[in-house]
Design an enzyme around this catalytic site. Structure first.
Site, PDB file in Angstrom:
ATOM      1  N   ARG A  89      -6.975  -4.698 -11.380  1.00  0.00           N
ATOM      2  CA  ARG A  89      -5.706  -4.421 -12.059  1.00  0.00           C
ATOM      3  C   ARG A  89      -4.765  -5.600 -11.896  1.00  0.00           C
ATOM      4  O   ARG A  89      -4.605  -6.131 -10.798  1.00  0.00           O
ATOM      5  CB  ARG A  89      -5.053  -3.160 -11.478  1.00  0.00           C
ATOM      6  N   ARG A 130      -1.614  -2.173  -2.550  1.00  0.00           N
ATOM      7  CA  ARG A 130      -1.660  -2.485  -3.983  1.00  0.00           C
ATOM      8  C   ARG A 130      -2.312  -3.842  -4.182  1.00  0.00           C
ATOM      9  O   ARG A 130      -1.698  -4.884  -3.996  1.00  0.00           O
ATOM     10  CB  ARG A 130      -0.239  -2.484  -4.549  1.00  0.00           C
ATOM     11  N   GLU A 148       0.081   7.984  -2.515  1.00  0.00           N
ATOM     12  CA  GLU A 148      -0.958   8.376  -3.474  1.00  0.00           C
ATOM     13  C   GLU A 148      -2.327   7.820  -3.080  1.00  0.00           C
ATOM     14  O   GLU A 148      -2.461   6.632  -2.776  1.00  0.00           O
ATOM     15  CB  GLU A 148      -0.588   7.850  -4.865  1.00  0.00           C
ATOM     16  N   ARG A 178      -7.445   2.609  -0.020  1.00  0.00           N
ATOM     17  CA  ARG A 178      -6.347   3.383   0.545  1.00  0.00           C
ATOM     18  C   ARG A 178      -6.846   4.391   1.570  1.00  0.00           C
ATOM     19  O   ARG A 178      -6.124   4.765   2.494  1.00  0.00           O
ATOM     20  CB  ARG A 178      -5.546   4.081  -0.567  1.00  0.00           C
ATOM     21  N   SER A 186      -5.636  10.565  -8.093  1.00  0.00           N
ATOM     22  CA  SER A 186      -4.930  11.083  -9.250  1.00  0.00           C
ATOM     23  C   SER A 186      -5.966  11.753 -10.133  1.00  0.00           C
ATOM     24  O   SER A 186      -6.954  11.125 -10.506  1.00  0.00           O
ATOM     25  CB  SER A 186      -4.262   9.909  -9.981  1.00  0.00           C
TER      26      SER A 186
END
Length: 422
Positions: free
Chosen positions: A260, A275, A347, A389, A350
RNA sequence: GGAGGGGUGGGUGAGUGGCUGAAACCAACGGUUUGCUAAACCGUCCUAGGGUGUCAAACCUUAGCGCGGGUUCGAAUCCCGCCCCCUCCGCCA
């Protein structure tokens, strides 16, 4: 991709859905274009019909040696006018498609309304954050103390938002990925897939990354896109197909790197490996019957939660409000894991039900048992879980005062029986 | 990268420029027959649009034979470009 017919049938409902997303009404403008388009199409097709009919007659006349001159003149005259009619039809159609492709999915009725993440609603919690008799560090500090997490080395190689893991920590991450994959395949009925990590425009369009969010992706000099999630290849696998109803639901999972660009996240989570431009993730994708995607969504979320329960990591589940949902989703649950180092939930998964939104874009349908009226399937995707994560969560929740990390019971088989690292 | 071959309904596979949305066979579905199974026979059976129609049914019509152009009154069929697949050769993890 929205269904033009359903907008025709219920323009007010469409606009109401957009409004819940905080968007302006579009139905009237779309329907105006649509009626122009249909008029153009009808005109165009009538010319074609006449041309086809005349051509048939010409053939018949010529076969009998007659003179078809008058008809041929008529066709020639028609052919003067056809290209313009065709172009009008095509241009209006393309305009409508572009609009439909750029409008996000409409939220489900039971999704709470709100402008941004502040309106998300917590549904449940599991586990109790551990009380430490020392001040817990964040993963960044733990990794540095162990000498097994190297951001400087990664920066030298690749710049910001990359990390180098070493030794036992690299192995721990690998163990986490294997554990998750085995859980989803072995116990939860997902079929393991090892998909391409680079995809063409069509796949990126199918799941909704294109045309609007290309800047969030990396692109190769061959024109491929690096996948931002395995959702893209897994879901598109059923594109352009008509499945049998019997095949549903189809459950697939994959452990892949994800890439990403984090274009819109400048300055956000710059420290640590929260991130990154590149991370591993176990993704679950379900291809569901449209009448049963709601229950499949609940099931998938439970499958993601199971990972955290096995690892003994406290978490909470929230439902995203209308303003915080992704482009393709009609309803999304986020799972947030407790991070002692940050003292908050972050988070880690999802899970989204996309309804028939992606299925329309990629033309994925199924044939009902009664044989008539192919319908679009529903697509769902969820992380089960983000591996990087999860590594963070394990490090922070299982850290000890001496700087070592206990290996959760569930992972020991993947760590050669080792009970701790560091 | 070089040479050759090939892309046609769910599958196999025909296809002379008009009678081919597409033969035939297989699969699937419905039915007849049948003590059961099997077989046989009959029928149905691609998709996406538009129009007429009160939903439905039905009917009319357009498009689609890898993709995009072109030739022609008319293209699955002829021509050009591209993509993909297969075989052989070269290179290579």
């Amino acid at each position: 991709m929205h269904d033009l017919k359903s907008i025709r049938d219920n323009p007010d409902g469409f606009d109401a859905g957009l409004k819940r997303r905080g968007l302006e009404p579009r139905a009237a403008a779309i329907l105006a274009l649509d009626s122009r388009r249909r008029a153009a199409q009808t005109a165009f097709q009538e010319m074609q019909a006449r041309r086809n009919e005349a051509s048939k007659q010409i053939g018949a006349i010529k076969k009998q040696g007659g003179d078809a001159g008058a008809l041929m003149d008529e066709v020639a005259a028609l052919k003067e006018r056809i290209p313009a009619a065709e172009e009008e039809d095509r241009a209006l159609g393309a305009e409508i498609d572009a609009i439909l492709a750029s409008i996000p999915n409409l939220p489900a009725d039971d999704v709470p309304e709100g402008p941004d993440e502040s309106a998300n609603v917590e549904l449940r919690r599991w586990g109790v954050p551990k009380a430490f008799d020392f001040t817990p560090l964040d993963h960044d500090a733990i990794g540095a103390k162990l000498g097994l997490m190297d951001f400087d080395g990664a920066a030298k190689l690749s710049g910001a938002r990359f990390v180098v893991l070493k030794g036992q920590l690299a192995r721990l991450q690998r163990a986490i990925g294997q554990f998750m994959l085995d859980l989803q395949t072995g116990e939860n009925g997902y079929t393991e897939i090892d998909p391409p990590l680079m995809v063409k425009d069509g796949a990126a369009f199918g799941t909704g990354q294109l045309p609007k969010f290309g800047e969030d992706l990396f692109r190769t000099n061959t024109g491929h896109w690096l996948i931002p999630t395995a959702e893209v290849p897994l879901t598109n696998l059923i594109g352009d197909q008509i499945l049998d109803e019997k095949q549903l639901p189809l459950r697939m999972t994959a452990l892949t790197p994800c890439f990403r660009s984090e274009a819109g996240a400048a300055g956000k989570d710059t420290r640590g490996m929260i991130r990154q431009h590149q991370f591993h993730k176990v993704e679950m994708v379900s291809i569901a019957h449209p009448d049963r995607s709601g229950e499949e969504h609940e099931r998938m979320t439970r499958c993601a939660e199971a990972v955290l329960q096995r690892l003994g990591l406290p978490y909470r589940v929230i439902v995203l409000c209308t303003g915080d949902m992704g482009f393709s989703s009609i309803k999304t649950y986020d799972i947030e894991v407790w991070l002692p180092g940050q003292g908050r939930y972050r988070e880690i998964s999802s899970c989204s039900n996309c309804g028939d939104f992606q299925a329309r874009r990629m033309k994925a349908r199924f044939r009902p048992e009664d044989g008539k009226g192919n319908r679009f399937i529903h697509t769902l995707n969820g992380s089960g879980l983000a591996v990087g994560r999860t590594l963070i969560a394990v490090m922070e929740n299982y850290q000890r005062a001496d700087g070592t990390i206990e290996v959760p019971e569930a992972l020991r088989g993947y760590m050669g029986g080792q009970g701790a690292i560091g």
